[in-house]
Design a protein around this motif. Structure first.
Motif, PDB file in Angstrom:
ATOM      1  N   VAL B  30      97.730  -4.152  59.172  1.00  0.00           N
ATOM      2  CA  VAL B  30      98.591  -4.617  58.081  1.00  0.00           C
ATOM      3  C   VAL B  30      99.934  -3.888  58.108  1.00  0.00           C
ATOM      4  N   VAL B  31      99.885  -2.577  57.906  1.00  0.00           N
ATOM      5  CA  VAL B  31     101.133  -1.831  57.734  1.00  0.00           C
ATOM      6  C   VAL B  31     101.875  -1.637  59.049  1.00  0.00           C
ATOM      7  N   LEU B  32     101.179  -1.047  60.011  1.00  0.00           N
ATOM      8  CA  LEU B  32     101.890  -0.674  61.232  1.00  0.00           C
ATOM      9  C   LEU B  32     102.396  -1.889  62.000  1.00  0.00           C
ATOM     10  N   SER B  33     101.599  -2.954  62.018  1.00  0.00           N
ATOM     11  CA  SER B  33     102.062  -4.104  62.793  1.00  0.00           C
ATOM     12  C   SER B  33     103.239  -4.790  62.108  1.00  0.00           C
ATOM     13  N   LEU B  38     109.074  -5.805  62.045  1.00  0.00           N
ATOM     14  CA  LEU B  38     110.393  -5.694  61.406  1.00  0.00           C
ATOM     15  C   LEU B  38     111.374  -4.965  62.315  1.00  0.00           C
ATOM     16  N   ALA B  39     110.897  -3.891  62.928  1.00  0.00           N
ATOM     17  CA  ALA B  39     111.770  -3.101  63.796  1.00  0.00           C
ATOM     18  C   ALA B  39     112.178  -3.903  65.029  1.00  0.00           C
ATOM     19  N   THR B 262     105.981   3.654  66.135  1.00  0.00           N
ATOM     20  CA  THR B 262     105.856   3.907  64.697  1.00  0.00           C
ATOM     21  C   THR B 262     106.629   2.881  63.865  1.00  0.00           C
ATOM     22  N   GLY B 263     107.210   1.904  64.540  1.00  0.00           N
ATOM     23  CA  GLY B 263     108.020   0.932  63.823  1.00  0.00           C
ATOM     24  C   GLY B 263     109.370   1.500  63.418  1.00  0.00           C
ATOM     25  N   GLN B 264     109.761   2.617  64.008  1.00  0.00           N
ATOM     26  CA  GLN B 264     111.085   3.184  63.729  1.00  0.00           C
ATOM     27  C   GLN B 264     112.106   2.603  64.709  1.00  0.00           C
ATOM     28  N   ASN B 320      97.379   0.492  68.400  1.00  0.00           N
ATOM     29  CA  ASN B 320      97.606  -0.010  67.050  1.00  0.00           C
ATOM     30  C   ASN B 320      97.180  -1.456  66.873  1.00  0.00           C
ATOM     31  N   ILE B 321      97.184  -2.206  67.960  1.00  0.00           N
ATOM     32  CA  ILE B 321      96.904  -3.645  67.866  1.00  0.00           C
ATOM     33  C   ILE B 321      95.495  -3.998  68.335  1.00  0.00           C
ATOM     34  N   CYS B 322      94.829  -3.061  69.010  1.00  0.00           N
ATOM     35  CA  CYS B 322      93.525  -3.372  69.627  1.00  0.00           C
ATOM     36  C   CYS B 322      92.429  -3.513  68.561  1.00  0.00           C
ATOM     37  N   PRO B 323      91.712  -4.652  68.530  1.00  0.00           N
ATOM     38  CA  PRO B 323      90.668  -4.806  67.509  1.00  0.00           C
ATOM     39  C   PRO B 323      89.532  -3.795  67.675  1.00  0.00           C
ATOM     40  N   VAL B 324      89.235  -3.443  68.914  1.00  0.00           N
ATOM     41  CA  VAL B 324      88.136  -2.496  69.142  1.00  0.00           C
ATOM     42  C   VAL B 324      88.567  -1.093  68.683  1.00  0.00           C
TER      43      VAL B 324
END
Lengths: 241, 476
Positions: B30-33, B38-39, B262-264, B320-324
């Motif tokens: 949710v947050v990180l992705s 946005l970045a 980190t989305g920075q 960050n994106i890996c479901p496992v």
């Protein structure tokens, strides 16, 4: 294009034949005739994902021989289409003659919703469904083949259906073929999350376009949320199953 | 660090039930992705920017031997001492010698996964040398004697009361507080002393620029800058694939790295070092040692398939994106590298024999591949490694599966090659699979189905296969 060749995944053949039937019904409704090569068995995807290249090559050659003269090949599964379109050429990288034949075939293989929307140019197939619909974006279909909007367009054009958002719709449901058997606990944790998001979407039905995801998500919902509904898009659009 | 790659399954089962890990992991999708998205949108063309990352990494690898020579030449000309380390042992001993020669007593470190890979801390401690991690997360992980949970946020899963307790026990936090600012100050007070007296600082490297001989680090805490600017001796450890052609490439990769990490748009501190302190400069290290570590990477480089793994810039985007990873976190991977990049790196560095689960615990969902700013096809490479394991490839130390498993695939492909046999087998399978079915569902089943069925139903095999239904269908 009046006739297409049916590419029926082995999972559909053996366990979910309703999806295959609905595919035929839907195509016929759109004026498309279907032929079915009854020599087809399995495209080799399960063996390929298990690292069994030798065994897969054997099945891939069969597939090419059976289907290569067809004008269009349609399949109700993104995984199987991706196998033929992308992985067959990889498998035959060092066999130029087969590579050529596989590439030639690859351009004519379509996933069902892709075929209807992109090739036939149809979004409204005359389907109807009263209620809210959530759509799960299967991995191989969306990220593998880039098919995301086509199934949604078909749902949106369905009379009475309201497409509602599904949180984390594009996150894997945790099936992954043998993954779900080798790592059942991780797989179950993932499908639980998928099911939870579906339940909180308050949709009446979860529609998807992948037999593997159907098996997994429906299996979980059937155990933990009896009465909730999952449908393959072919069944959804033909009001069957 | 102790390598626990073989304990993947048991650790994963435990971590699935770890509520502390879940708090952070639930935030990932949710947050990180969304931060990342946005970045990335700040690029005029995000897709093109991402693709450019892959192109730069591809070029850097294609030119790797030449770029390494150029880097060595230019970094040496700027006054850096280059040491080519064949393996971890060579690199560790080089650092140990520096410590002993300079009677340093202890070293401070910036967070670097490569020194985790080398097991530097263990060697130092064994030789009576103190090691202080100075990245806050890595510092907490060190105090708790835990492996990194995430390559970017090593202790991001540790609840604040545990941090309070370990700070009180080990670094003299005088009042029990869970205020993050107070805790930050406590770590800072403790580490500032270490920085004050330090002789040797050890850091990793994000990029090594061949054109200028510059090493670049990016971070958010300023601790790496301390490690690079305040000691007498700076030791920067890089692996061979860190080298890139020029500053323009470095700038683009930095922008991608921070966005995917980190989305920075950019980390708080970016430091670039070209050689040690010059005569007219007021600060910086007197000596700059750059260790260029191979540790098996030349072999990874030789195979054009596995070479692709060396594209990785360690942004952690695939974790960050890996479901496992999102379910089990970093511990089950059992080493410095976790998530999809770890699933590729660990088997290649340690051997397939020690990392069986790394190559199989993947659903092939391709989220990592789509998000990778370096152009790595993780799922495709995992399939390549699975094939190597099946073939028992000795160069990758593969242990081939049991003969019964191999036989089952041979039988499968034989059956699937013969439609008559396929139909016959499905007929014979039906009563076996359907034994115990109720209302069209299997609740309990044989063999590999048993565990699946613990939490899910499986449909029974219907009366007729599609193939059998077709004869009626085609007439209708």
């Amino acid at each position: 294009m009046k006739t297409v060749s049916l590419f029926i995944p082995c999972l559909v053949d053996l366990f979910l034949p309703d999806i295959g039937e609905a595919t035929v019904t839907l195509l016929r409704k759109l004026g498309i005739d279907t032929i079915y090569h009854d020599g087809q068995t399995c495209c080799g995807q399960p063996a390929f994902h298990a690292g069994r290249r030798l065994e897969t090559v054997q099945l891939a050659k069969r597939f090419v021989e059976i289907f290569e003269t067809d004008e269009a090949i349609v399949c109700p599964s993104g995984t199987c289409v991706l196998m033929v379109k992308k992985h067959y050429p990889d498998l035959f990288a060092d066999q130029p003659e087969w590579l050529e034949r596989a590439k030639n075939l690859a351009d004519r293989v379509y996933e069902l919703s892709q075929f209807i929307v992109d090739v036939l140019g149809i979004e409204d197939v005359g389907a109807s469904f009263e209620g809210k619909v959530a759509y799960h974006e299967s991995c191989q279909l969306s990220r593998g083949l880039g098919v995301v909007e086509q199934p949604k367009k078909l749902i949106q054009a369905t009379a009475g259906a309201e497409l509602v958002p599904l949180q984390n719709a594009s996150v894997c449901c945790g099936f992954g073929g043998h993954f779900s058997f080798n790592y059942p606990e991780i797989s179950e944790a993932l499908v639980k999350e998928k099911a939870d998001h579906f339940m909180s979407s308050e949709a009446d039905v979860l529609v998807l376009s992948e037999p593997g995801c159907y098996l997994n998500i429906n299996g979980y919902l059937s155990r933990h949320h009896p009465g909730s509904k999952v449908m393959h898009i072919a069944n959804f659009l033909t009001g069957s199953g | 660090m102790e390598i626990k790659t073989e304990q993947f399954v048991e650790t994963a089962k435990r971590e699935l039930k770890n509520p502390n890990s879940r708090i952070f992991l639930n935030l990932l999708p949710v947050v990180l992705s969304s931060l990342r998205e946005l970045a990335m949108e700040t690029f005029p063309d995000p897709d093109a920017a991402q693709e450019m990352g892959g192109i730069i990494r591809g070029e850097a690898l294609a030119r790797l031997p030449e770029l390494l020579e150029t880097f060595e030449k230019n970094a040496s000309a700027a006054g850096a001492k280059i040491y080519w380390a064949k393996d971890s042992q060579a690199a560790n001993e080089y650092i140990l010698n520096l410590v002993l020669e300079n009677q340093a007593g202890y070293i401070t470190k910036g967070k670097s996964m490569v020194t985790e890979e080398m097991g530097l801390n263990e060697l130092m401690i064994k030789n009576g040398i103190e090691v202080w991690e100075t990245d806050l997360g890595e510092f907490i992980a060190q105090l708790l004697a835990r492996p990194p949970f995430h390559i970017v946020g090593p202790a991001v899963n540790v609840p604040v009361d545990q941090i309070r307790d370990v700070f009180m026990e080990k670094i003299g936090l005088d009042k029990p507080t869970t205020d993050p600012v107070e805790l930050g100050y406590a770590a800072r007070r403790f580490l500032r002393d270490k920085f004050h007296e330090m002789k040797i600082g050890v850091t990793g490297v994000n990029f090594a620029v061949a054109e200028t001989g510059t090493i670049i680090n990016v971070e958010n805490e300023g601790n790496i800058r301390f490690n690079k600017s305040s000691p007498k001796i700076q030791v920067s450890v890089m692996t061979i694939e860190k080298v890139i052609p020029d500053m323009k490439d470095a700038m683009h990769l930095l922008r991608l790295l921070c966005r995917n990490c980190t989305g920075q748009h950019i980390g708080s501190y970016v430091t670039m070092d070209t050689g040690p302190k010059k005569e007219d400069e007021i600060d910086g290290p007197e000596e700059l040692h750059i260790i260029i570590l191979d540790n098996g990477r030349s072999q990874i480089f030789q195979d054009t398939q596995t070479r692709e793994v060396l594209r990785c810039i360690r942004c952690g985007g695939c974790l960050n994106i890996c479901p496992v990873y999102g379910m089990i976190g970093g511990y089950p991977y059992g080493w410095a590298y976790s998530g999809p990049m770890g699933q590729l790196l660990a088997p290649l560095l340690l051997g397939l024999n020690r990392c069986h689960d790394h190559i199989w615990a993947c659903t092939s969902c391709q989220a990592c591949k789509v998000n990778c700013p370096a152009g790595i096809d993780h799922p495709g490479l995992l399939l390549y490694l699975r094939n190597k394991e099946v073939e028992g490839d000795s160069s990758l130390k593969a242990v081939p599966p049991a003969w019964t498993e191999s036989l089952s695939y041979k039988v499968f492909s034989r059956i699937a090659s013969n439609p008559m046999l396929w139909r016959l087998t499905s007929k014979l399978m039906r009563p076996v699979i359907n034994r115990g079915a109720k209302d069209g569902k299997l609740k309990k089943g044989p063999g590999p189905l048993a565990d699946w069925l613990k939490g899910r139903d499986f449909p029974e095999m219907p009366e007729k296969t599609f193939h059998e239904r077709w004869s009626e269908l085609k007439r209708s």
